[in-house]
Design an enzyme around this catalytic site. Structure first.
Site, short mmCIF file in Angstrom:
data_model
loop_
_atom_site.label_atom_id
_atom_site.label_comp_id
_atom_site.label_asym_id
_atom_site.label_seq_id
_atom_site.Cartn_x
_atom_site.Cartn_y
_atom_site.Cartn_z
CG ASP A 22 -2.08 0.76 1.13
OD1 ASP A 22 -2.34 1.20 -0.08
OD2 ASP A 22 -2.80 1.30 2.21
CG HIS A 39 -0.23 2.11 -9.49
ND1 HIS A 39 -0.22 1.80 -8.14
CD2 HIS A 39 -1.19 2.93 -9.85
CE1 HIS A 39 -1.36 2.12 -7.52
NE2 HIS A 39 -2.06 2.96 -8.71
CG LEU A 133 9.76 -16.84 -4.01
CD1 LEU A 133 9.34 -16.74 -2.47
CD2 LEU A 133 10.23 -15.28 -4.31
C1 FPP Z 1 -2.00 0.15 -3.26
O1 FPP Z 1 -1.49 1.55 -3.58
C2 FPP Z 1 -1.32 -0.44 -4.55
C3 FPP Z 1 -2.28 -1.22 -5.54
C4 FPP Z 1 -3.72 -1.24 -5.39
C5 FPP Z 1 -1.56 -1.92 -6.69
C6 FPP Z 1 -0.35 -2.27 -6.21
C7 FPP Z 1 0.22 -2.97 -7.62
C8 FPP Z 1 1.72 -3.06 -7.81
C9 FPP Z 1 2.45 -2.42 -7.12
C10 FPP Z 1 2.08 -3.51 -9.24
C11 FPP Z 1 2.43 -5.06 -8.97
C12 FPP Z 1 2.90 -5.30 -10.04
C13 FPP Z 1 3.27 -6.84 -10.43
C14 FPP Z 1 3.95 -7.25 -11.41
C15 FPP Z 1 2.92 -7.75 -9.39
P1 FPP Z 1 -2.56 2.54 -3.43
O2 FPP Z 1 -2.84 2.95 -4.97
O3 FPP Z 1 -3.91 2.14 -2.77
O4 FPP Z 1 -1.92 3.80 -2.71
P2 FPP Z 1 -2.63 4.85 -1.73
O5 FPP Z 1 -3.19 4.00 -0.54
O6 FPP Z 1 -1.36 5.70 -1.42
O7 FPP Z 1 -3.68 5.62 -2.57
#
Ligand code: FPP
Length: 256
Positions: A22, A39, A133
């Site tokens: 997050d 992201h 893994l």
């Molecule tokens: C939460 O941050 C994150 C997500 C909803 C997406 C996480 C996805 C990735 C990091 C990409 C994953 C990629 C692979 C290849 C597995 P948020 O957007 O909710 O952040 P905020 O709480 O600050 O708004």
């Protein structure tokens, strides 16, 4: 596979670490960037933490990459995330193979766009032989979806006479979960400062150690990950027993 192992060795590395990644959006917004930049940077952290988990000898790493609830985000962000996940997985496949990492996924993935799903399935089949893994992506996942799906399948099997009502125990329920081939997570990490579990692996984290950090996912480093694992190793896991019972079970038995 899912029955509780009662692993109490304080020095052992967790077999399964689950992470709620997050803080990508806030990381970007704090820098005056578009949320999508968070992201993109988050994918770099995925690569680093996967490498480190592999290095530490962790067997399963489950990442909450997209929740059922995330489908309600603005369409542009959803499209961007789906594209990013597909592209990143395809790009990283050769390195996953080189590092002996097997990709798996859990979730209501049929809801995902065909292009991303095809890239993910391609990587899953190309890494199926890897024995190091297991990188398990939770995509279009929520725990309540998973439990509801399990209950539906259990009911169908009872109705068809394949399963007896009185035979249903915790192990049977676990066997109907999407995580049926993995041990339950020993450690659940959440980055980004919030202290909640957000519909993630609710059945499986019954005895997991929880680790919360303020650090946003794009800033979460290999060292931060090692610190979380080190803190896990120092905790006494009692699984409902007393500390004395745990110590007694660890005392080496005398041989005669
Ligand atoms: C939460 O941050 C994150 C997500 C909803 C997406 C996480 C996805 C990735 C990091 C990409 C994953 C990629 C692979 C290849 C597995 P948020 O957007 O909710 O952040 P905020 O709480 O600050 O708004």
């Amino acid at each position: 596979m899912n029955s509780q192992s009662h692993e109490t060795d304080r020095n052992s590395v967790p077999a399964h670490v689950a992470i709620i990644m997050d803080g990508n959006g806030r990381w970007a917004q704090a820098r005056g960037l578009d949320r999508s930049e968070g992201h993109v940077e988050g994918v770099n952290t995925v690569r680093k933490i996967t490498e480190e988990a592999s290095e530490l000898g962790i067997k399963y790493l489950t990442l909450y990459a997209f929740s059922t609830e995330n489908w309600n985000r603005p369409q542009q962000e959803v499209d961007m995330l789906m594209h990013l996940i597909g592209i990143a997985i395809e790009r990283e496949t050769p390195d996953l193979i080189k590092n002996n990492v097997r990709l798996t996924m859990i979730g209501d993935v049929e809801r995902m766009p065909a292009e991303a799903l095809e890239r993910l399935r391609g990587c899953i089949s190309r890494t199926a032989h890897c024995t190091g893994l297991t990188l398990n992506l939770a995509l279009s996942y929520s725990s309540r979806w998973e439990i509801t799906d399990a209950v539906r399948h259990i009911a169908a099997d009872v109705a068809a006479g394949r399963l007896k009502e009185l035979d249903i125990d915790e192990n049977i329920v676990s066997a109907y979960m999407a995580t049926k081939d993995m041990p339950d997570p020993d450690l659940l990490i959440r980055t980004g400062g919030d202290m909640r579990v957000s519909n993630f692996l609710l059945w499986q984290i019954a005895y997991a150690e929880l680790y919360f950090t303020q650090t946003h996912w794009p800033d979460f480093s290999k060292e931060d990950f090692r610190n979380a694992v080190a803190q896990f190793k120092g905790r006494e896991r009692r699984f409902g027993l007393t500390g004395e019972q745990i110590k007694a079970s660890q005392t080496p038995k005398k041989t005669v």
